[in-house]
Design a protein around this motif. Structure first.
Motif, PDB file in Angstrom:
ATOM      1  N   ASP A  82     -13.066  28.673  12.825  1.00 36.50           N
ATOM      2  CA  ASP A  82     -13.300  28.148  11.483  1.00 36.50           C
ATOM      3  C   ASP A  82     -14.756  27.734  11.332  1.00 36.50           C
ATOM      4  O   ASP A  82     -15.352  27.884  10.268  1.00 36.50           O
ATOM      5  N   TYR A  83     -15.307  27.203  12.434  1.00 36.33           N
ATOM      6  CA  TYR A  83     -16.720  26.818  12.468  1.00 36.33           C
ATOM      7  C   TYR A  83     -17.320  27.491  13.693  1.00 36.33           C
ATOM      8  O   TYR A  83     -16.896  27.234  14.820  1.00 36.33           O
ATOM      9  N   SER A  84     -18.302  28.338  13.475  1.00 38.61           N
ATOM     10  CA  SER A  84     -18.844  29.151  14.565  1.00 38.61           C
ATOM     11  C   SER A  84     -19.827  28.408  15.458  1.00 38.61           C
ATOM     12  O   SER A  84     -20.174  28.909  16.526  1.00 38.61           O
ATOM     13  N   THR A  85     -20.246  27.218  15.051  1.00 38.52           N
ATOM     14  CA  THR A  85     -21.142  26.409  15.884  1.00 38.52           C
ATOM     15  C   THR A  85     -20.745  24.944  15.769  1.00 38.52           C
ATOM     16  O   THR A  85     -20.135  24.509  14.778  1.00 38.52           O
ATOM     17  N   PHE A  86     -21.127  24.185  16.785  1.00 38.72           N
ATOM     18  CA  PHE A  86     -20.892  22.744  16.769  1.00 38.72           C
ATOM     19  C   PHE A  86     -21.660  22.109  15.613  1.00 38.72           C
ATOM     20  O   PHE A  86     -21.152  21.218  14.929  1.00 38.72           O
ATOM     21  N   THR A  87     -22.868  22.553  15.381  1.00 30.78           N
ATOM     22  CA  THR A  87     -23.699  22.015  14.300  1.00 30.78           C
ATOM     23  C   THR A  87     -23.017  22.216  12.955  1.00 30.78           C
ATOM     24  O   THR A  87     -22.996  21.315  12.111  1.00 30.78           O
ATOM     25  N   ASP A  88     -22.438  23.397  12.747  1.00 29.10           N
ATOM     26  CA  ASP A  88     -21.723  23.685  11.505  1.00 29.10           C
ATOM     27  C   ASP A  88     -20.520  22.756  11.350  1.00 29.10           C
ATOM     28  O   ASP A  88     -20.288  22.195  10.280  1.00 29.10           O
ATOM     29  N   ALA A  89     -19.772  22.561  12.424  1.00 29.57           N
ATOM     30  CA  ALA A  89     -18.614  21.660  12.367  1.00 29.57           C
ATOM     31  C   ALA A  89     -19.054  20.227  12.106  1.00 29.57           C
ATOM     32  O   ALA A  89     -18.438  19.517  11.304  1.00 29.57           O
ATOM     33  N   ARG A  90     -20.120  19.802  12.782  1.00 31.26           N
ATOM     34  CA  ARG A  90     -20.616  18.439  12.608  1.00 31.26           C
ATOM     35  C   ARG A  90     -21.065  18.199  11.168  1.00 31.26           C
ATOM     36  O   ARG A  90     -20.800  17.144  10.598  1.00 31.26           O
ATOM     37  N   SER A  91     -21.714  19.177  10.565  1.00 26.35           N
ATOM     38  CA  SER A  91     -22.171  19.001   9.188  1.00 26.35           C
ATOM     39  C   SER A  91     -21.011  19.042   8.187  1.00 26.35           C
ATOM     40  O   SER A  91     -21.179  18.658   7.033  1.00 26.35           O
ATOM     41  N   HIS A  92     -19.838  19.497   8.641  1.00 27.22           N
ATOM     42  CA  HIS A  92     -18.641  19.536   7.794  1.00 27.22           C
ATOM     43  C   HIS A  92     -17.523  18.664   8.379  1.00 27.22           C
ATOM     44  O   HIS A  92     -16.344  18.933   8.190  1.00 27.22           O
ATOM     45  N   LEU A  93     -17.903  17.613   9.081  1.00 26.26           N
ATOM     46  CA  LEU A  93     -16.917  16.804   9.798  1.00 26.26           C
ATOM     47  C   LEU A  93     -15.859  16.209   8.868  1.00 26.26           C
ATOM     48  O   LEU A  93     -14.678  16.156   9.210  1.00 26.26           O
ATOM     49  N   LYS A  94     -16.257  15.785   7.670  1.00 22.31           N
ATOM     50  CA  LYS A  94     -15.280  15.258   6.721  1.00 22.31           C
ATOM     51  C   LYS A  94     -14.241  16.324   6.401  1.00 22.31           C
ATOM     52  O   LYS A  94     -13.035  16.042   6.398  1.00 22.31           O
ATOM     53  N   GLU A  95     -14.670  17.555   6.169  1.00 21.75           N
ATOM     54  CA  GLU A  95     -13.733  18.635   5.867  1.00 21.75           C
ATOM     55  C   GLU A  95     -12.824  18.943   7.058  1.00 21.75           C
ATOM     56  O   GLU A  95     -11.645  19.249   6.893  1.00 21.75           O
ATOM     57  N   VAL A  96     -13.393  18.856   8.262  1.00 22.09           N
ATOM     58  CA  VAL A  96     -12.586  19.069   9.475  1.00 22.09           C
ATOM     59  C   VAL A  96     -11.451  18.058   9.519  1.00 22.09           C
ATOM     60  O   VAL A  96     -10.280  18.409   9.688  1.00 22.09           O
ATOM     61  N   PHE A  97     -11.771  16.786   9.351  1.00 20.90           N
ATOM     62  CA  PHE A  97     -10.739  15.752   9.416  1.00 20.90           C
ATOM     63  C   PHE A  97      -9.806  15.778   8.216  1.00 20.90           C
ATOM     64  O   PHE A  97      -8.617  15.464   8.346  1.00 20.90           O
ATOM     65  N   ASP A  98     -10.307  16.156   7.041  1.00 18.80           N
ATOM     66  CA  ASP A  98      -9.428  16.304   5.877  1.00 18.80           C
ATOM     67  C   ASP A  98      -8.404  17.405   6.128  1.00 18.80           C
ATOM     68  O   ASP A  98      -7.223  17.264   5.790  1.00 18.80           O
ATOM     69  N   ALA A  99      -8.836  18.495   6.736  1.00 20.00           N
ATOM     70  CA  ALA A  99      -7.914  19.605   7.034  1.00 20.00           C
ATOM     71  C   ALA A  99      -6.860  19.182   8.049  1.00 20.00           C
ATOM     72  O   ALA A  99      -5.673  19.488   7.898  1.00 20.00           O
ATOM     73  N   THR A 100      -7.274  18.461   9.096  1.00 18.07           N
ATOM     74  CA  THR A 100      -6.286  18.022  10.087  1.00 18.07           C
ATOM     75  C   THR A 100      -5.330  16.994   9.495  1.00 18.07           C
ATOM     76  O   THR A 100      -4.161  16.960   9.865  1.00 18.07           O
ATOM     77  N   ALA A 101      -5.802  16.184   8.563  1.00 19.34           N
ATOM     78  CA  ALA A 101      -4.918  15.219   7.899  1.00 19.34           C
ATOM     79  C   ALA A 101      -3.837  15.938   7.099  1.00 19.34           C
ATOM     80  O   ALA A 101      -2.734  15.410   6.918  1.00 19.34           O
ATOM     81  N   ARG A 102      -4.126  17.151   6.648  1.00 18.72           N
ATOM     82  CA  ARG A 102      -3.144  17.964   5.928  1.00 18.72           C
ATOM     83  C   ARG A 102      -2.256  18.763   6.893  1.00 18.72           C
ATOM     84  O   ARG A 102      -1.416  19.540   6.465  1.00 18.72           O
ATOM     85  N   GLY A 103      -2.484  18.597   8.202  1.00 22.07           N
ATOM     86  CA  GLY A 103      -1.653  19.286   9.182  1.00 22.07           C
ATOM     87  C   GLY A 103      -2.218  20.588   9.705  1.00 22.07           C
ATOM     88  O   GLY A 103      -1.575  21.282  10.480  1.00 22.07           O
ATOM     89  N   ARG A 104      -3.412  20.922   9.310  1.00 18.58           N
ATOM     90  CA  ARG A 104      -4.028  22.181   9.716  1.00 18.58           C
ATOM     91  C   ARG A 104      -4.777  22.019  11.036  1.00 18.58           C
ATOM     92  O   ARG A 104      -5.364  20.984  11.303  1.00 18.58           O
TER      93      ARG A 104
END
Length: 139
Positions: free
Chosen positions: A6-28
């Motif tokens: 979903d995120y090809s780099t750690f930097t990309d995931a870090r810059s979208h950390l809110k979206e990462v946690f929002d997705a996991t809160a929805r069960g994804r």
């Protein structure tokens, strides 16, 4: 077909950390690629529930003299107490100590390597959840 992160780099995931946690809160489950390693970020409650259903405690409780013995068949864990609750509480404590030792030094020992899922279940469980898992046999 290789897995696509979903995120090809750690930097990309870090810059979208809110979206990462929002997705996991929805069960994804969200995947992140870093240095060729693909990792998953997922809701702990779902992962814990999966482990509690698939890792069997195989607890056998017996009574000897005035002691209650709780042991896990096929695993080196034996505890005792004055009653079933005491024996299981002592067993849960032994499992917590084992999980710490496993993370510190036993992870790569050949006779402990297959206990990864057990250790994850212990780590992700509250004391109450761990006791319930021991009492109910994993279901």
């Amino acid at each position: 077909m290789p897995l696509v992160a979903d995120y090809s780099t750690f930097t990309d995931a870090r810059s979208h950390l809110k979206e990462v946690f929002d997705a996991t809160a929805r069960g994804r489950t969200v995947t992140v690629q870093r240095d060729g390693q693909l990792s998953a970020v997922m809701p702990v409650d779902r992962l814990r529930a999966y482990f509690s259903r698939t890792v069997s405690p195989r607890v056998r409780v017996t009574r000897e003299d005035d002691h209650t013995i709780a042991l896990m068949d096929g695993r080196p864990f034996v505890s005792e107490g004055t009653d079933v609750d005491g024996a299981l509480a002592d067993l849960a404590l032994s499992l917590r100590e084992y999980a710490e030792d496993w993370n510190d030094r036993l992870e790569h020992a050949p006779n402990h390597a297959d206990n990864w899922a057990l250790v994850q279940l212990i780590k992700l469980s509250t004391d109450e959840q761990l006791l319930e898992w021991l009492e109910r046999g994993g279901e």
